[in-house]
Design a protein around this motif. Structure first.
Motif, PDB file in Angstrom:
ATOM      1  N   ASP B 100       0.625   5.000  -2.295  1.00 46.33           N
ATOM      2  CA  ASP B 100       0.204   5.294  -0.923  1.00 46.33           C
ATOM      3  C   ASP B 100       0.625   4.175   0.034  1.00 46.33           C
ATOM      4  OD1 ASP B 100      -0.838   7.794  -1.384  1.00 46.33           O
ATOM      5  OD2 ASP B 100      -2.912   7.139  -1.538  1.00 46.33           O
ATOM      6  N   MET B 103       4.469   4.310   0.538  1.00 50.57           N
ATOM      7  CA  MET B 103       4.950   5.454   1.327  1.00 50.57           C
ATOM      8  C   MET B 103       5.075   5.116   2.817  1.00 50.57           C
ATOM      9  SD  MET B 103       5.199   7.999  -0.897  1.00 50.57           S
ATOM     10  CE  MET B 103       4.783   7.854  -2.639  1.00 50.57           C
ATOM     11  N   SER B 104       4.509   4.010   3.231  1.00 48.89           N
ATOM     12  CA  SER B 104       4.621   3.588   4.631  1.00 48.89           C
ATOM     13  C   SER B 104       5.912   2.817   4.871  1.00 48.89           C
ATOM     14  CB  SER B 104       3.441   2.673   4.975  1.00 48.89           C
ATOM     15  OG  SER B 104       3.530   1.465   4.221  1.00 48.89           O
ATOM     16  N   ILE B 176       8.401   5.520   9.875  1.00 46.00           N
ATOM     17  CA  ILE B 176       8.060   6.468   8.807  1.00 46.00           C
ATOM     18  C   ILE B 176       6.634   6.953   9.020  1.00 46.00           C
ATOM     19  CG2 ILE B 176       7.646   6.704   6.321  1.00 46.00           C
ATOM     20  CD1 ILE B 176       9.736   4.497   5.893  1.00 46.00           C
ATOM     21  N   ARG B 238       6.111  10.929   1.330  1.00 40.94           N
ATOM     22  CA  ARG B 238       4.724  11.257   0.981  1.00 40.94           C
ATOM     23  C   ARG B 238       4.689  11.799  -0.440  1.00 40.94           C
ATOM     24  NH1 ARG B 238       0.713  14.054   5.280  1.00 40.94           N
ATOM     25  NH2 ARG B 238       1.304  12.149   6.369  1.00 40.94           N
ATOM     26  N   ASP B 239       3.624  11.457  -1.180  1.00 43.21           N
ATOM     27  CA  ASP B 239       3.502  11.971  -2.544  1.00 43.21           C
ATOM     28  C   ASP B 239       2.633  13.218  -2.564  1.00 43.21           C
ATOM     29  OD1 ASP B 239       1.375  10.291  -1.866  1.00 43.21           O
ATOM     30  OD2 ASP B 239       1.152   9.453  -3.873  1.00 43.21           O
TER      31      ASP B 239
END
Lengths: 356, 356
Positions: B100, B103-104, B176, B238-239
């Motif tokens: 998480d 992902m940024s 992002i 994003r996951d």
């Protein structure tokens, strides 16, 4: 618990848009799908809204121009019952982590909060607790920037657990830590001991008597910055939570390899807490606090630190309780009311489970 | 679960100093006193030791010379069972939060972990899970710098819950986020869908058939940095965890106010997962993943991003699955195998509870 018994801060909390079709949490609220979105939109966002959280990504961006090390802390909160005189699990979660970060000398920048909800939890209770978190975060001046919610089946949790983590930065670098206590230092305490533990016990309704004791749960970050402004050579700041003052002082004596000797007659305990402890066979020195602070500071800054604490709402009962000396290292000694000296040991097992 | 069935990474995990006098967690391990110290010293410290954690304060100091914003994320983990093919709750907790933060576009700096233990939990199980966390943290290159442990009575939790929080910094600033998808962008997925959800279901033993499916749980931070090195204008990372690919793409379509159209025949699903889903009546597009990544990237960087993903262990099955277009905004469309187009909605309630 009736409305009258609830802390004033959360009286009248109502979900502005009651969770659509649900007055209780169901498993689908943890699915990650539309029902989770509804839960967030209706029960969390109205209270906790801020730009970082509202961005809606799986991470938050915390805007800051800090340079240098960060202070980081985390706590899981499992207090039972969820709401007690003077506070609730939400206030406890916010204040506990704000305080742990602040004890490093850092200024807390932001918190994260993750929720484990038991299927069947009243959404009204959830909203009261979230509102209380928002109020405590506002008082502390520390936003909740990231969150997560999971749901487990009925009987697999106990209403609600909250884990918080906090991040802070150091506007100045201090040499503060459990290993920094030095012989000659003075030991200060910010107020009366045992209030939180006894308040939670009272709320459980399993005492054979009534008390008017309220939890001391409070954010201490502003008071800590005030102390550091007048006493920049503070050696230790630590909150005596689980295990109480006695256990926390033992941790410090062990980490610093010093002796800490405290004087029983100087230790502030509210009469109602003293009475409750006597009836229960507890020693208030081992009962948990949630809004108290131990300050270990060189003699030449002790008076200034004490004076500034006494001016703060959360430090009006602050006082000197002891001294750091060289030996026997790793031990805490108590000068009792009758003039004897005895070893004050670490609490071994559990006297009051689930008080934080 | 027998030793043979355990993931290889945790085979043979033994507590080097079995928790003194206890093979199960008791309430006193959450007291904050000597028993808590024993638990930390014997079951956590041998695996998670690092200077920040070993300092033994209620906060950790994370040494860094970063300047600028931080990325922050948190997750509560409640997966049942605690150990499943390909992973366990500890690996899930570390990888989930590392991912998480990553992902940024940030580089994760450190994690916190708070544990809620149920009285009666096997200390051997706890040690296996802590060891697995240590291995995942090592692979990700992200230390666990702060922790907390609480214990609740038997029947008030389900073995063990872990909440993690993570902090990262931005060596470069990227644009992002879920709101950054632009018409013309390409949608990539890093591998096969549904593996995690089906692996956990299998471990529960309530399927009427056997599968060989393993969870895909993995730390993706290194792959993400590789992608950003060749495709610096990536718009969304994003996951697709809870709610699966379909729900995650809907969140992005809503946040960016664009349409995302994906092509069913390009979406990679392992035959064993496809078969299990067909027998259970699940759509793999809604089943959770824990080691997969959606990349939404401008066309001119898409091939480079895809090529670098395919070179990474966790991206060998990466492929293009769709496009971002202008309208209908906020919607996800699926071109089916037979050439029709249908709306792919958000998952409403819960199909697979407690998969993360």
């Amino acid at each position: 618990m009736t409305a009258e018994e609830r802390p004033a801060s959360i009286q009248g909390a109502v979900c502005p848009m009651p969770l659509r079709h649900y007055d209780k949490i169901v498993m689908g609220h943890g699915s990650g799908g539309r029902m989770t979105q509804d839960l967030i939109t209706q029960c969390f966002a109205p209270y906790l809204s801020n730009p970082a959280l509202d961005a809606g990504n799986d991470y938050a961006t915390l805007s800051t121009n800090i340079n240098g090390p960060l202070a980081v802390s985390t706590d899981a909160h499992i207090v039972s019952p969820l709401i007690f005189p003077g506070g609730d699990i939400g206030k406890l979660a916010v204040c506990g982590t704000v305080n742990d970060v602040a004890m490093s000398g850092a200024v807390p920048l932001g918190l994260t909060a993750s929720f484990i909800l038991e299927e069947g939890l009243s959404t009204q209770t959830l909203v009261e607790i979230v509102k209380s978190m928002a109020e405590s975060a506002l008082e502390a001046g520390v936003p909740i920037v990231a969150g997560d919610t999971k749901v487990v089946e009925r009987g697999k949790a106990d209403g609600l657990f909250i884990s918080t983590a906090g991040i802070g930065h150091f506007p100045k670098i201090f040499a503060i830590g459990g290993a920094e206590a030095k012989p000659g230092d003075v030991v200060l305490i910010s107020g009366t001991l045992g209030d939180h533990g006894i308040a939670v016990l009272t709320a459980r309704g399993d005492l054979a008597f009534e008390t008017q004791v309220k939890s001391d749960v409070a954010p201490l970050n502003h008071m800590i910055q005030q102390i550091l402004a007048v006493a920049p050579h503070v050696h230790v700041l630590r909150d005596p939570t689980r295990g109480g003052l006695a256990t926390t002082l033992n941790e410090i004596a062990e980490q610093s390899q010093v002796n800490i000797t405290i004087d029983e007659k100087t230790i502030p305990v509210k009469p109602a807490v003293q009475t409750a402890c006597e009836m229960l066979g507890f020693d208030p020195l081992y009962v948990a606090n949630e809004g108290k602070l131990i300050v270990i500071v060189p003699e030449n800054e002790a008076d200034a630190a004490l004076a500034i604490m006494k001016k703060n709402t959360y430090g009006i009962d602050a006082c000197r309780i002891g001294r750091v000396i060289e030996s026997p290292a790793g031990r805490v000694l108590l000068k009792t009311q009758i003039g004897a000296t005895r070893v004050l040991d670490v609490m071994a097992g559990e006297i009051l489970p689930r008080i934080c």
